[in-house]
Motif scaffolding. Sequence first.
Motif, PDB file in Angstrom:
ATOM      1  N   UNK A  65      30.129  -6.840  10.030  1.00 56.34           N
ATOM      2  CA  UNK A  65      30.339  -6.123   8.768  1.00 56.34           C
ATOM      3  C   UNK A  65      31.301  -6.886   7.859  1.00 56.34           C
ATOM      4  N   UNK A  66      32.333  -7.484   8.442  1.00 58.74           N
ATOM      5  CA  UNK A  66      33.278  -8.256   7.656  1.00 58.74           C
ATOM      6  C   UNK A  66      32.601  -9.486   7.042  1.00 58.74           C
ATOM      7  N   UNK A  67      31.777 -10.163   7.812  1.00 60.78           N
ATOM      8  CA  UNK A  67      31.065 -11.337   7.303  1.00 60.78           C
ATOM      9  C   UNK A  67      30.134 -10.942   6.169  1.00 60.78           C
ATOM     10  N   UNK A  68      29.407  -9.847   6.343  1.00 64.30           N
ATOM     11  CA  UNK A  68      28.484  -9.389   5.294  1.00 64.30           C
ATOM     12  C   UNK A  68      29.248  -9.062   4.010  1.00 64.30           C
ATOM     13  N   UNK A  69      30.413  -8.419   4.148  1.00 65.65           N
ATOM     14  CA  UNK A  69      31.219  -8.072   2.978  1.00 65.65           C
ATOM     15  C   UNK A  69      31.716  -9.327   2.265  1.00 65.65           C
ATOM     16  N   UNK A 119      32.698 -16.030   9.779  1.00 63.18           N
ATOM     17  CA  UNK A 119      31.583 -16.542  10.580  1.00 63.18           C
ATOM     18  C   UNK A 119      32.084 -17.081  11.919  1.00 63.18           C
ATOM     19  N   UNK A 120      33.222 -17.768  11.898  1.00 63.80           N
ATOM     20  CA  UNK A 120      33.789 -18.299  13.141  1.00 63.80           C
ATOM     21  C   UNK A 120      34.232 -17.174  14.070  1.00 63.80           C
ATOM     22  N   UNK A 121      34.805 -16.122  13.495  1.00 59.94           N
ATOM     23  CA  UNK A 121      35.212 -14.976  14.319  1.00 59.94           C
ATOM     24  C   UNK A 121      34.000 -14.336  14.989  1.00 59.94           C
ATOM     25  N   UNK A 122      32.942 -14.141  14.218  1.00 55.70           N
ATOM     26  CA  UNK A 122      31.737 -13.542  14.781  1.00 55.70           C
ATOM     27  C   UNK A 122      31.156 -14.441  15.869  1.00 55.70           C
ATOM     28  N   UNK A 123      31.127 -15.748  15.617  1.00 57.17           N
ATOM     29  CA  UNK A 123      30.605 -16.694  16.609  1.00 57.17           C
ATOM     30  C   UNK A 123      31.413 -16.623  17.901  1.00 57.17           C
TER      31      UNK A 123
END
Length: 673
Positions: A259-263, A298-302
């Motif tokens: 959700x953070x990446x999308x925002x 993106x790095x956090x999600x990865x």
Amino acid sequence: MTGIQARLLSLRVLRPSGIIEQICEETDEEVLPDRATLVRAARCLLGAITRVLLLADIVVVKQLLLAKDKVSHSLDRLESVNNFTEFVKAFSQFGAEMVELAHLTGDRQNDLKDERRRAQMAAARQVLERSTMMLLTSSKTCLRHPDCSSSRENRDTVFCQMRRAMDLIHFVVKDGVLNSSETSCRTTHGEELESDRGSAYACMRHLQHLLELNKVTMDHSCQETLPAALEAVLERTQDFTDSAYTSHEHREAILESSERLKTEVDHLLGLYANIIDFEGAINCPEVESSVSACINSARDLSRHLSNAGIQQAQELSTATKQGLELVSSIRQQALMSDIDRLHHTSNAFQDSIDHILEVCKLLRHVAVSETLQVSAKFTEINLRVYGPQVITAAKTLAAYPGSKIAQENLEVFADMYQWLVSDVTTIVKDVLEASQAKPEKQVYMSLPRPGKHGTTSKPLKAVRLDTEEQEKIAKSGLEMKLITSEMDAETDKWQESNTQVEENNDIVKRAKNMSAMAFSMYQFTKGEGVLKTTQDLFTQAEYFAEEANRLYKVIRQFSYQVPGGANKKELLENLDKVPTFVQRLQFTVKDHTVGKAATFTKVDNVIQETKNLMNVISKVVTTCFECATKFGIIMPQRLRVPCASLDGRPLPVQLIPQGFPKFNQFAYATLPR
């Protein structure tokens, strides 16, 4: 390449080469040569060499595809045979063509520069190699029990997977071009071939690349490419969040990061829309800050995806151990024809397979190399197809509990499941190592490292083989395995047609014993089986040679009963070769070696000599059975004689040659297996 084409190309190479040589010879040392002429001749030479290399590559590709087509035709013939005799002949031809295909694909695999294509070729070759034994047993079971739907399903599944593998070879050789008229047994085969490119790791890297690129070259295209790249990433994250084996903490972390990446990406696109047409927009600090925020998200999600995949991988041992225990239970319940318990155990086994498949899918998403991505993908495919076939083979055995062929078929499919579980374990280990920033490398641990300079008496340690060394030994091992399969098919045919009379046929028993030893040596070439070190291999080869000597003596006695003629001549011609091959194998085993290179050479020579001996033994055994059938000769029997020594201890198993009245007063002791 035709002779005319070769000569024309050689002229194209020699002509500019000769011009360059002539210019260099005629030019004075103090005078520079005609630069334009020299450059033109060099370009012609380079172009001619390129044409030669391209034509040579076309020839290699055509040879490989021709070998693949031969195997395809042999598969069609094997699938259509209706009796065991035709099957043995067809399988023998199939084996020879498989060896040729294995050699050509092995060479091609080593020549491929693309990591993904090389991994795909390795996956296809592995399927063909491992499926050969299942093809043999499932076809025999289907021929023995033609009305059994489960045995037919086993056989059809193996044929389908082998054809898939050959389609993959065609796909790799043609570099992504698949002849749709030749594809079979699939609905989404092209998707399966290329889906390893769509991993979460690959999509995340693509998104980050676009963010960095748009930071420098902001244009209108980013409003289309960034949303599509983001959607691809979010779509892959659903495999993690939808998995029943993902922990609550990891699921929440993934959803929050997504959700953070999308925002952040939506905010960046909004900035682009507002300032993209203004001069100096590229240097806007707000854009740089927004891009950095997107990249960090993106790095956090990865990282969260990787953690979730690694957690499941670390917990996989429970599922694999449970699966192997369930396979053992399935064997027992099938032998006892306990249908109700077999049904219950099969459901639990399918759940275990689903768990392992889920882990394979997540491992493919987080694997950082294309080799691991491809390996995880095709291990998942093979497990999804071959795993349930253990249950199918068990149903056949439950319906025919007294069938030795059905029992052997179940054992082979169970072995395939164990291989696939071992593959998953290896992939898990490699992915974990890569995640810890260790160099990713495909290695094999089957050969020991000799002592330093051959002067130490310490135990030999395992050594990591490089691809070329492993490939060289594996080719010889595959040839030996196919010869073993042919002899197994011949002995099984004999037993099938003479179940009552030939139950204790000593030639059959010894031939099968040699076949089992040869198969264990083949497994060694793959880093599998009970033989763990080169010393284990050499000891097994010694036993193999001794058993060949004993079989030679039994068949020599049998040959006395064969009437003179072409059959006896053929039998003796092949039989007389056995002592020579036995001695060559024994000399090779006893040859003293020092150093790693010499050890590898000795291993390869031992496999080659074992293969040669196995080949001549196979011909001798086949001729024996033909003579026994044609002339009605009773084969020598191995019987257990209830006798004891003077001190009351039991004596070894005794061999009493049946059908030899003048020798019946003697008992020949045999060595225990």
